[in-house]
Design a protein around this motif. Structure first.
Motif, short mmCIF file in Angstrom:
data_model
loop_
_atom_site.label_atom_id
_atom_site.label_comp_id
_atom_site.label_asym_id
_atom_site.label_seq_id
_atom_site.Cartn_x
_atom_site.Cartn_y
_atom_site.Cartn_z
N CYS A 73 -2.05 6.17 -0.96
CA CYS A 73 -2.41 7.21 -1.91
C CYS A 73 -3.77 7.80 -1.54
O CYS A 73 -4.12 8.89 -1.96
CB CYS A 73 -2.46 6.65 -3.33
SG CYS A 73 -3.78 5.47 -3.58
N CYS B 110 0.84 -1.21 0.00
CA CYS B 110 0.00 0.00 0.00
C CYS B 110 0.88 1.25 0.00
O CYS B 110 1.84 1.34 0.75
CB CYS B 110 -0.90 -0.01 1.22
SG CYS B 110 -1.78 1.54 1.49
N CYS C 75 -8.70 0.77 -5.66
CA CYS C 75 -7.28 0.74 -5.31
C CYS C 75 -6.45 0.39 -6.54
O CYS C 75 -6.74 -0.58 -7.23
CB CYS C 75 -7.02 -0.30 -4.23
SG CYS C 75 -5.26 -0.52 -3.90
N CYS D 1 -8.73 4.97 -1.91
CA CYS D 1 -9.81 4.18 -1.34
C CYS D 1 -10.57 4.94 -0.24
O CYS D 1 -11.64 4.51 0.17
CB CYS D 1 -9.25 2.89 -0.76
SG CYS D 1 -7.97 3.18 0.49
S1 SF4 Z 1 -6.10 2.83 -2.65
FE1 SF4 Z 1 -5.96 2.63 -0.45
S2 SF4 Z 1 -5.24 0.54 -0.12
FE2 SF4 Z 1 -4.82 1.05 -2.25
S3 SF4 Z 1 -2.72 1.83 -2.25
FE3 SF4 Z 1 -4.08 3.60 -2.07
S4 SF4 Z 1 -4.25 3.92 0.11
FE4 SF4 Z 1 -3.43 1.88 -0.14
#
Ligand code: SF4
Ligand code: HEM
Ligand code: SF4
Lengths: 328, 541
Positions: free
Chosen positions: B98, B95, B174, B101
Motif C-alpha cells: 500500500c 504485505c 503499517c 510505510c
Molecule cells: S505499510 Fe508498507 S509494509 Fe505495510 S502493508 Fe503497506 S507497503 Fe506493506
C-alpha cells in the motif's frame, strides 16, 4: 506494463466467463465448488501454518505511554498492557485501520524544510472500499437463505436509504467503485506506489472491480432473472445442485470472477485479512517486564561466564584491588 | 571520506528526489557509493565469536569470497527462520504494498533511494521467499514479485540491510504492523551465515563478549574512568561521591552503556548518575564484568544478543543484589525490555524493585527486576525526595529527542519529559510528527554509526536535524536532550552539520546540574565545568 498485463488478464477471464455460460454445469457447479473448497482449505491451511510457527519474543510496537508509575497516565490502546487493551487495539486496527489513519506525507519545502502533512486519502479510500465490500458480501446472503434473514433485509434498507432509482440504488455500489477507482489511480499516478506495485497488485484491484461492475451491470442495466439465480444458489448451498435454464451469460461472468477471487485469495496478498490477526507487533501486550514470555526454542548459547572473565583478568583485578571470587 | 570531498548540506538537499528511477527495482543494480556503506568485518572477530565462514573480503570489491554452496546455505537459513519466527513468516505473506510505510523511513526521506522505502527493503527478501518458498511465486514469477537470488542480490541485501537502523518507525504506520526492523534482523542473520557482516557490529560484539563492553576496555581502565568521573564531580560540585565496583551484597546493580564512561557528552550524564545515587544514598554497585548494557548482539543475531545479555543476570546473581537499574541507552533498553527475560530469565534470585527512598514498588518490572533510571528518578521527583534548583540549567534551552527503542519498543515517553520539566526551566517540544512514537532516528543506530558511512548517516539524520532546526529557529533551542548512548555519540556531528550551535546532552546531566546536595560548593560551574552565570549573561546579551 504490470498494469496492462493485469488488465488483459481480467479481460481474458471475462471472455472465459462469457463462454462459460455455455457450459452451465462446469461454470455453475464444478468451478464454484472447487473455488470454495480451495478458498476454505487454503485459508485454513495457511492459518494453521502461521499458528504453528512460534512467537519467540514479545515485540509489540508501542505507540503510546507504557504502564509504569501509577501517576503517569498510560495508554492501554496504543501500548496495551493487558488483554483488554490488546483486544481494543486489534479492534481499532481491523475495523478502523488505526495505523493507516496515522498516515502522513513527507515533503521537502523550498528544498530545505521537511514537513509531514497529515494524509488521510488512503485511509478514506481503504475504509470506503473495505466497508462497502463487507456490506455487499453481507447483502448477498439474501441469496443463500430462505427466508432471507431479517438483518440482511435491514442492511439492504439501510444501504438503499437514498432511493434515487428503481431498483433501489445501493450506496455501497457507488462507494466500492469510486474507492477502487481511487486505489487504482493511486497505484498508477503516485510515483512511489507505482514503483512498488507488482502485477498482482493491480490484478487484485481489477478482479474486484470486475466483480463489482458485472454485479452493477446485472442489477441496473441488463437485468437478470433473480429468482432463477436464487434457485441455483440455494441448490448449491443444499448440495443438491441443479442449473435452471435461462440464466443470462452475464451472471456466469460475475460468478466466474468471484470464483477466481476465492481461489486466488489464499495464495495472494489478500491473506492480509487473516494475517492482521497474527501480527506480533500488534496482537501482544506490552507487559514484557511484568510477565515473562517463553520462547519454546530458547537456544543454548556459548556465554562468557564471570569465572572465565576473572581468570582472564585475574592479575589486573588483583593489581587494582577489585574483589576476586577465587584467589588463584 | 576526506575533508575536502565532504558533501555539503545544500548539495544533499538539492539532490534529494522522491521520484524513483525509470528502471524497475528488480532491474536496478546496487551501487556501492563511497560514504554510504560500512566496512566489512575482519575475519578475526568472526573467528573469536565462532561465527560461520570467517574470511577477508571488501564490500566494494567484486568478489566477496562466498562459499560455493552459498545459495543452499541461504535457503536452509530461511527455511529455519520461517519455522522459528512468526513475524518473519507472516510479514513475508501479508504485505499489500500500500506504500503507507514508504516515506516514513528517515533513510528514504534523506536519500530518495526507493529501496530505502521499508516496503522495498523487505521486498528484497520477500522476492526470494516468493520464488523459492511459495506456489504462487513458482507459477507466476515476477507477476507476484518473485525474483531469483543472485550474488548481486546478496550484495543488495548487504547494502540495504545495513542501511536500516532497525528503528521501527515504519511499523508504527503499517496497517498490519509489518516491522521492517524484524526483516532486517532476519536479513542480517542470513548474511552472517555467509560470513558477511560489518566491522562496527561484529567487533564491538567480540569486545563485549571478552571484556564486558564494546570498546574492549579492560577492568583497570574501566575503574580508572569511573574514578575520574568521581573526581570531576568533586571538582565541579564539591561533593565527594563513591562508585563501588563488583561489590557483593549491594542492593542494586547499576548497568549503563559503556560510552557513558568513555564518550562525551555521555560522560556528563555519568556524573549526573553519580550525584543522584549519592544524593539519595543508593546502596549500589557497578560491575566491571557486566560493564555494558548496550548490546550490539541485537544488530547481529538473536543468538549473539543472548550471549552478550547473559552477563547482566549472571552478574546480578553472583553479586547477590536485589534488583537492577539500567542507565540511559536506547537499543540497550530494547533488549532489556523485550528480550532479556525471555532469553536469560527467569530471575527468581532477584526481588521486585522497590525504591528505598519512596517505597514505590515497580510492579511493571515484577518479572525482569530491572527498571530504567528515568523511572527511578521520576518517582523520586514526584515524591519530592530531591532538592532541585532548575535555574542551574537556565543556560540550556532544551528539546527532547525520543530514542527509537524506548519510544517504539517500551513506550517510555513521559518519564524523561517529567524529569526535564522539573530540572529545567526552558523546554520546547519538536513538531508532533517527529517525536514520541513517531520520533525520527538519529540515522546511525544498529551499528551504522561509522566514519566511512558518514554521508548516509547525515542523510538518515536529516529528518531529526530538520526538526531540531525548526525549534532552534522558533524557540532558540540550544540543546537536544536524549537518553541513548548512540544518540549522544552520533547526534553531535549530525547537528554540527545540519544545525550548528545545538549541543547534545543526557537527561541525567540536567538532573546532576539541578541537584542540591549537602556539602556542595557554590556550584558556579555545571557538570561540564563551564561557568553557569557567565553563560546566562552571555545569553541575555
Ligand atoms: S505499510 Fe508498507 S509494509 Fe505495510 S502493508 Fe503497506 S507497503 Fe506493506
Ligand atoms: C480483516 C479484514 C481486512 C482488513 C483489516 C483489511 C485491511 C486493509 C488495509 C489497511 C489495506 C491497505 C489500504 C489499501 O491499500 O486500501 C488493505 C488493502 C487491500 N485489501 Fe484489505 N483488509 C481486510 C480484508 C480484505 C478482503 C476480504 C479483501 C477482498 C477480497 C481485501 C482486499 C484488499 C485489496 C485488494 C487491497 C489493496 C488495495 C490496493 O491495492 O490499493 N481486504 N486492506
Ligand atoms: S526500521 Fe527504520 S530504518 Fe528500517 S526500514 Fe523501517 S523506518 Fe527505515
Amino acid at each position: 506494463m504490470n498494469f496492462i498485463t493485469s488488465f488483459l488478464l481480467t479481460v481474458g477471464l471475462f471472455i472465459v466467463g462469457y463462454f462459460g455460460s455455455r457450459l452451465p454445469f462446469v461454470f455453475g457447479l464444478v468451478i464454484p465448488y472447487t473455488a470454495l473448497t480451495l478458498f476454505v482449505l487454503g485459508l485454513v491451511c495457511r492459518m494453521i501454518a502461521w499458528a504453528r510457527v512460534p512467537v519467540p519474543f514479545r515485540i509489540p510496537t508501542t505507540c503510546g505511554q507504557q504502564r509504569s508509575l501509577s501517576w503517569i497516565k498510560s495508554n492501554n490502546l496504543e501500548s496495551p498492557f493487558n488483554l483488554l487493551g490488546v483486544v481494543g487495539r486489534m479492534f481499532l486496527e481491523v475495523f478502523f485501520f488505526r495505523s493507516l489513519f496515522r498516515n502522513t506525507k513527507a515533503e521537502l519545502y523550498d528544498g530545505t524544510r521537511l514537513v509531514y502533512g497529515s494524509n488521510k486519502f488512503l485511509w478514506v479510500g481503504a475504509m470506503a472500499f473495505h466497508w462497502s465490500f463487507l456490506l455487499i458480501v453481507l447483502r448477498h446472503f439474501r441469496f443463500f437463505t430462505e427466508p432471507v434473514l431479517p438483518c440482511v433485509l435491514w442492511l439492504q434498507d439501510l444501504d438503499g436509504l437514498f432511493e434515487i432509482a428503481v431498483p433501489a440504488f445501493y450506496l455501497t455500489n457507488f462507494f466500492i467503485v469510486a474507492a477502487l477507482g481511487y486505489l487504482l489511480a493511486r497505484r498508477l499516478f503516485n510515483p512511489q506506489v507505482r514503483y512498488i506495485s507488482l502485477g498482482s497488485d493491480y490484478f487484485a484491484l481489477f478482479l474486484i472491480l470486475a466483480i463489482a461492475l458485472t454485479g452493477i451491470w446485472m442489477r441496473y442495466i441488463d437485468k437478470v432473472d433473480v429468482v432463477k439465480i436464487k434457485e441455483l444458489v440455494m441448490s448449491l448451498v443444499a448440495f443438491a445442485p441443479v442449473v435452471p435454464d435461462g440464466i443470462g451469460w452475464l451472471f456466469f461472468v460475475h460468478l466466474f470472477f468471484v470464483c477466481v477471487l476465492l481461489a486466488y485469495f489464499p495464495f495472494s496478498k489478500l491473506l492480509h485479512m487473516p494475517g492482521v490477526f497474527f501480527s506480533p507487533t500488534r496482537n501482544l501486550a506490552n507487559n514484557n517486564r511484568a510477565k515473562r514470555h517463553i520462547n519454546p526454542w530458547n537456544p543454548e548459547v556459548k556465554c562468557h561466564t564471570y569465572e572465565e572473565w576473572e581468570d582472564e583478568f585475574r592479575d589486573t583485578l588483583k593489581r587494582i584491588g577489585l574483589p576476586l571470587d577465587k584467589a588463584e | 571520506m576526506s575533508e575536502e570531498k565532504k558533501i555539503k548540506p545544500n548539495e544533499i538537499l538539492a539532490g534529494i528526489d522522491y521520484n524513483p528511477p525509470a528502471t524497475g527495482w528488480m532491474d536496478t543494480p546496487v551501487d556501492f557509493k563511497k560514504g554510504t556503506f560500512c566496512n566489512s568485518v575482519p575475519a578475526k572477530f568472526m573467528e573469536y565469536l565462532g561465527q560461520p565462514q570467517p574470511h577477508e573480503w571488501k564490500s566494494y570489491q567484486d568478489d566477496w569470497g562466498l562459499p560455493d554452496n552459498w545459495r543452499e546455505i541461504i535457503f536452509e537459513g530461511m527455511r529455519e527462520r520461517l519455522k522459528k519466527f512468526r513475524t518473519f513468516r507472516v510479514f513475508m505473506d501479508i504485505c499489500v504494498r500500500c506504500g503507507a510505510c514508504a516515506d516514513k523511513c528517515h533513510f528514504f526521506i534523506g536519500s530518495g533511494d526507493p529501496k530505502n522505502m521499508p516496503v522495498l527493503r523487505a521486498e528484497l527478501l520477500r522476492a526470494v521467499y516468493k520464488r523459492d518458498f511459495t506456489l504462487a511465486g513458482k507459477i507466476m514469477g515476477r507477476f507476484v514479485g518473485a525474483r531469483k537470488l543472485t550474488v548481486q542480490g546478496i550484495k543488495e541485501w548487504f547494502y540495504y540491510f545495513f542501511q536500516c537502523t532497525e528503528c521501527r518507525r515504519c511499523s508504527v504506520f503499517c496497517p498490519y504492523g509489518i516491522d521492517t526492523a524484524e526483516i532486517t534482523m532476519m536479513g542480517r542473520e542470513l548474511l552472517n551465515l555467509l560470513g558477511l557482516n560489518i566491522g562496527w557490529v561484529t567487533e564491538p560484539a567480540a569486545n563485549c563478549f571478552r571484556t564486558g563492553n564494546h570498546l574492549g576496555i579492560e577492568p583497570h581502565a574501566f575503574k580508572d574512568s569511573i574514578e575520574f568521573a568521581c573526581d570531576d564531580v568533586f571538582d565541579n560540585t564539591g561533593v565527594k561521591v563513591e562508585a563501588p565496583i563488583n561489590r557483593k551484597g549491594a542492593e542494586v546493580l547499576f548497568v549503563s552503556p559503556s560510552a557513558d564512561y568513555f564518550g562525551t557528552p555521555h560522560y556528563y550524564t555519568l556524573m549526573g548518575y553519580l550525584l543522584l545515587f549519592h544524593a539519595v544514598g543508593l546502596d549500589y554497585t557497578w560491575s566491571a564484568y557486566a560493564s555494558e548494557g548496550g548490546n550490539f548482539g541485537l544488530f547481529h543475531s538473536h543468538d549473539m544478543m543472548k550471549r552478550l545479555n547473559n552477563k547482566i543476570y549472571h552478574e546480578a546473581k553472583r553479586l547477590k543484589v536485589k534488583y537492577i537499574i539500567g542507565g540511559e541507552c536506547g537499543h540497550m533498553w530494547r533488549v532489556l525490555h523485550q528480550y532479556m527475560d525471555t532469553m536469560n530469565g527467569p530471575t527468581d534470585f532477584l526481588e521486585v524493585p522497590v525504591s528505598h527512598v519512596t517505597g514505590t514498588r515497580f510492579d511493571h518490572a515484577a518479572s525482569t527486576k530491572m527498571i530504567h533510571i528515568s523511572e527511578f528518578t521520576a518517582d523520586l521527583i514526584k515524591h519530592n525526595k530531591l532538592k532541585l534548583d532548575p535555574s542551574r540549567n537556565n543556560h540550556w534551552n532544551i528539546t527532547f529527542h525520543d530514542s527509537c527503542n524506548p519510544a517504539r519498543a517500551m513506550g517510555l515517553l513521559e518519564e524523561p519529559r517529567y524529569i526535564i520539566k522539573n530540572v529545567c526551566n526552558n523546554f520546547h517540544e519538536m513538531p508532533e510528527n517527529t517525536i514520541r512514537e513517531q520520533t525520527f532516528c538519529c540515522g546511525s543506530g544498529s551499528g551504522l554509526g561509522t566514519e566511512e558511512n558518514m554521508e548516509m548517516r547525515l542523510r538518515g539524520g536529516l529528518p531529526r536535524a530538520n526538526a531540531v532546526k525548526y525549534v532552534k529557529e522558533k524557540h532558540g533551542v540550544n540543546c537536544l536532550a536524549c537518553m541513548c548512548a548512540i544518540d549522544k555519540a552520533t547526534l553531535p556531528p549530525l547537528l554540527e552539520y545540519w544545525v550548528p550551535g545545538v549541543e547534545v546532552a543526557g537527561v541525567h546531566e540536567f538532573v546532576g546540574n539541578a541537584l542540591n546536595i549537602e556539602g556542595q560548593n557554590e556550584r558556579t560551574v555545571d557538570l561540564r565545568g563551564e561557568p553557569i552565570k557567565e553563560q546566562e549573561e552571555k545569553k541575555d546579551a
